[in-house]
Design a protein around this motif. Structure first.
Motif, PDB file in Angstrom:
ATOM      1  N   LEU A 138      17.447 -21.966 -23.778  1.00  0.00           N
ATOM      2  CA  LEU A 138      16.781 -23.160 -24.336  1.00  0.00           C
ATOM      3  C   LEU A 138      17.667 -24.254 -24.331  1.00  0.00           C
ATOM      4  O   LEU A 138      17.438 -25.576 -23.652  1.00  0.00           O
ATOM      5  CB  LEU A 138      16.045 -23.042 -25.579  1.00  0.00           C
ATOM      6  CG  LEU A 138      15.325 -24.338 -26.104  1.00  0.00           C
ATOM      7  CD1 LEU A 138      14.304 -24.602 -25.296  1.00  0.00           C
ATOM      8  CD2 LEU A 138      14.878 -23.888 -27.664  1.00  0.00           C
ATOM      9  N   LEU A 178      18.639 -25.536 -20.779  1.00  0.00           N
ATOM     10  CA  LEU A 178      17.823 -26.263 -20.199  1.00  0.00           C
ATOM     11  C   LEU A 178      17.493 -27.853 -21.139  1.00  0.00           C
ATOM     12  O   LEU A 178      17.344 -29.068 -20.416  1.00  0.00           O
ATOM     13  CB  LEU A 178      16.277 -25.848 -20.452  1.00  0.00           C
ATOM     14  CG  LEU A 178      16.145 -24.391 -19.447  1.00  0.00           C
ATOM     15  CD1 LEU A 178      14.936 -23.642 -19.933  1.00  0.00           C
ATOM     16  CD2 LEU A 178      16.159 -25.199 -18.037  1.00  0.00           C
ATOM     17  N   MET A 214      12.519 -16.131 -20.780  1.00  0.00           N
ATOM     18  CA  MET A 214      11.679 -16.988 -20.595  1.00  0.00           C
ATOM     19  C   MET A 214      10.264 -16.776 -21.107  1.00  0.00           C
ATOM     20  O   MET A 214       9.578 -17.683 -21.780  1.00  0.00           O
ATOM     21  CB  MET A 214      11.536 -17.623 -19.046  1.00  0.00           C
ATOM     22  CG  MET A 214      12.850 -18.288 -18.558  1.00  0.00           C
ATOM     23  SD  MET A 214      13.217 -19.767 -19.417  1.00  0.00           S
ATOM     24  CE  MET A 214      11.699 -20.977 -19.482  1.00  0.00           C
ATOM     25  N   ARG A 220       8.324 -18.968 -24.040  1.00  0.00           N
ATOM     26  CA  ARG A 220       6.946 -19.488 -23.805  1.00  0.00           C
ATOM     27  C   ARG A 220       5.980 -18.911 -25.022  1.00  0.00           C
ATOM     28  O   ARG A 220       5.076 -19.518 -25.357  1.00  0.00           O
ATOM     29  CB  ARG A 220       6.646 -18.954 -22.550  1.00  0.00           C
ATOM     30  CG  ARG A 220       7.036 -19.893 -21.319  1.00  0.00           C
ATOM     31  CD  ARG A 220       6.709 -19.273 -20.114  1.00  0.00           C
ATOM     32  NE  ARG A 220       6.866 -20.217 -18.923  1.00  0.00           N
ATOM     33  CZ  ARG A 220       7.206 -19.746 -17.739  1.00  0.00           C
ATOM     34  NH1 ARG A 220       7.019 -18.795 -17.336  1.00  0.00           N
ATOM     35  NH2 ARG A 220       7.409 -20.520 -17.105  1.00  0.00           N
ATOM     36  N   GLU A 276       5.234 -22.448 -26.504  1.00  0.00           N
ATOM     37  CA  GLU A 276       4.250 -22.915 -25.791  1.00  0.00           C
ATOM     38  C   GLU A 276       2.808 -23.130 -26.556  1.00  0.00           C
ATOM     39  O   GLU A 276       2.638 -22.100 -27.321  1.00  0.00           O
ATOM     40  CB  GLU A 276       4.003 -22.415 -24.517  1.00  0.00           C
ATOM     41  CG  GLU A 276       5.301 -22.598 -23.479  1.00  0.00           C
ATOM     42  CD  GLU A 276       5.070 -23.809 -22.748  1.00  0.00           C
ATOM     43  OE1 GLU A 276       4.310 -24.679 -23.037  1.00  0.00           O
ATOM     44  OE2 GLU A 276       5.951 -23.959 -21.725  1.00  0.00           O
ATOM     45  N   PHE A 290       7.861 -25.043 -20.170  1.00  0.00           N
ATOM     46  CA  PHE A 290       8.781 -24.621 -19.298  1.00  0.00           C
ATOM     47  C   PHE A 290       8.027 -24.059 -17.910  1.00  0.00           C
ATOM     48  O   PHE A 290       7.270 -23.485 -17.953  1.00  0.00           O
ATOM     49  CB  PHE A 290       9.172 -23.180 -19.929  1.00  0.00           C
ATOM     50  CG  PHE A 290       9.893 -23.384 -21.237  1.00  0.00           C
ATOM     51  CD1 PHE A 290      11.035 -23.656 -21.340  1.00  0.00           C
ATOM     52  CD2 PHE A 290       8.944 -23.155 -22.395  1.00  0.00           C
ATOM     53  CE1 PHE A 290      11.827 -23.779 -22.496  1.00  0.00           C
ATOM     54  CE2 PHE A 290       9.715 -23.065 -23.624  1.00  0.00           C
ATOM     55  CZ  PHE A 290      10.972 -23.605 -23.829  1.00  0.00           C
ATOM     56  N   ASN A 305       8.209 -23.310 -14.000  1.00  0.00           N
ATOM     57  CA  ASN A 305       8.578 -22.420 -12.902  1.00  0.00           C
ATOM     58  C   ASN A 305       8.645 -23.175 -11.767  1.00  0.00           C
ATOM     59  O   ASN A 305       7.437 -23.440 -11.245  1.00  0.00           O
ATOM     60  CB  ASN A 305       7.913 -21.279 -13.228  1.00  0.00           C
ATOM     61  CG  ASN A 305       8.451 -20.102 -11.933  1.00  0.00           C
ATOM     62  OD1 ASN A 305       9.736 -20.053 -11.831  1.00  0.00           O
ATOM     63  ND2 ASN A 305       7.587 -19.442 -11.471  1.00  0.00           N
ATOM     64  N   TYR A 327      14.045 -22.989 -13.358  1.00  0.00           N
ATOM     65  CA  TYR A 327      13.221 -23.580 -14.402  1.00  0.00           C
ATOM     66  C   TYR A 327      13.384 -25.037 -14.838  1.00  0.00           C
ATOM     67  O   TYR A 327      14.507 -25.624 -14.405  1.00  0.00           O
ATOM     68  CB  TYR A 327      13.442 -22.732 -15.441  1.00  0.00           C
ATOM     69  CG  TYR A 327      12.665 -21.342 -15.515  1.00  0.00           C
ATOM     70  CD1 TYR A 327      11.458 -21.105 -15.573  1.00  0.00           C
ATOM     71  CD2 TYR A 327      13.772 -20.404 -15.083  1.00  0.00           C
ATOM     72  CE1 TYR A 327      10.869 -19.648 -15.456  1.00  0.00           C
ATOM     73  CE2 TYR A 327      13.131 -18.820 -14.952  1.00  0.00           C
ATOM     74  CZ  TYR A 327      11.838 -18.660 -14.970  1.00  0.00           C
ATOM     75  OH  TYR A 327      11.349 -17.520 -14.916  1.00  0.00           O
ATOM     76  N   LEU A 365      12.696 -27.804 -18.005  1.00  0.00           N
ATOM     77  CA  LEU A 365      12.124 -28.037 -19.143  1.00  0.00           C
ATOM     78  C   LEU A 365      11.634 -29.606 -19.171  1.00  0.00           C
ATOM     79  O   LEU A 365      12.367 -30.664 -18.932  1.00  0.00           O
ATOM     80  CB  LEU A 365      13.172 -28.158 -20.472  1.00  0.00           C
ATOM     81  CG  LEU A 365      12.734 -28.322 -21.804  1.00  0.00           C
ATOM     82  CD1 LEU A 365      11.907 -27.486 -22.381  1.00  0.00           C
ATOM     83  CD2 LEU A 365      13.948 -28.384 -22.863  1.00  0.00           C
TER      84      LEU A 365
END
Length: 225
Positions: free
Chosen positions: A160, A163, A196, A200, A204, A213, A215, A221, A223
């Motif tokens: 995280l 990203l 990941m 999520r 999420e 996130f 894909n 990936y 962000l």
């Protein structure tokens, strides 16, 4: 708008189309149709971002990505080449984004705004990143959702954080694996997929339809900030 966007493409029709859309959005624009011209224009004061076609007549565009990043220009590859290997190569060389022709001009403008926003925020990573209900504070090493701390594993936090240091930019699988697990694990994509999934589920609104996130199949990936 500040700064200038350089369009590098050997097709006049593409340059006209892109230039019209960008100028209507309020940006100033310059053009080049060869790699040699591109390097001259990119060195001019005020140039911030380059829209780069890879199929140039005098030099492969991938070689230009490295040269443009060396002079601190943001780069969005804008090309008909849609092979996953090409995307990964461009992103690993430092391109900020990759847009395949034919493209939607509104999507292109959104990618430009994101790249410029990211460029202008470099050096200000001390400010927490707020994405909807989630706040990522890299300085305090704190992640919260609706004000409540979210407990992440060490690997989840490391992915995280990587990203979050590059919001709205696609990071390739290899780049993330190298940063978090080390060079020996750059091919262990399953490590990344498992991590990941955990992010999520914890962050999420709907892990099955992620909005934070994104894909990029076969590539990496992003962000979405």
């Amino acid at each position: 708008m500040t700064g200038q966007i350089l369009i590098v493409d050997d097709e006049p029709a593409i340059r006209r189309l892109v230039r019209g859309a960008i100028e209507r959005a309020g940006y100033s624009v310059s053009e080049a149709q060869t790699a040699a011209e591109a390097l001259i224009e990119a060195h001019r004061e005020g140039c911030e971002l380059v829209l780069l076609d890879l199929g140039l007549p005098d030099r492969d565009g991938l070689e230009l990505v490295t040269l443009l990043r060396a002079i601190d220009r943001a780069v969005i590859v804008l090309t008909a080449r849609d092979a996953t290997a090409e995307k990964v190569a461009a992103l690993d060389l430092g391109a900020d984004d990759y847009v395949v022709k034919p493209f939607d001009t509104e999507e292109l403008l959104a990618r430009i705004r994101a790249a410029l926003r990211r460029r202008n925020s470099i050096g200000n990573i001390s400010a927490p990143l707020v994405i909807g209900r989630v706040t990522i504070d890299l300085t305090a090493r704190r992640v919260s959702r609706d004000g409540e701390d979210v407990r992440l594993t060490r690997k989840e936090y490391a992915v995280l954080a990587e990203l979050a240091r590059h919001p709205d930019r696609v990071l390739t699988h290899a780049a993330l694996l190298r940063a978090v697990w080390g060079d020996a694990h750059v091919d262990d994509v399953e490590y990344l997929r498992v991590t990941m999934r955990g992010l999520r589920v914890k962050l999420e609104d709907d892990p099955a339809a992620p909005s934070m996130f994104r894909n990029e199949p076969g590539v990496g990936y992003r962000l979405v900030a």
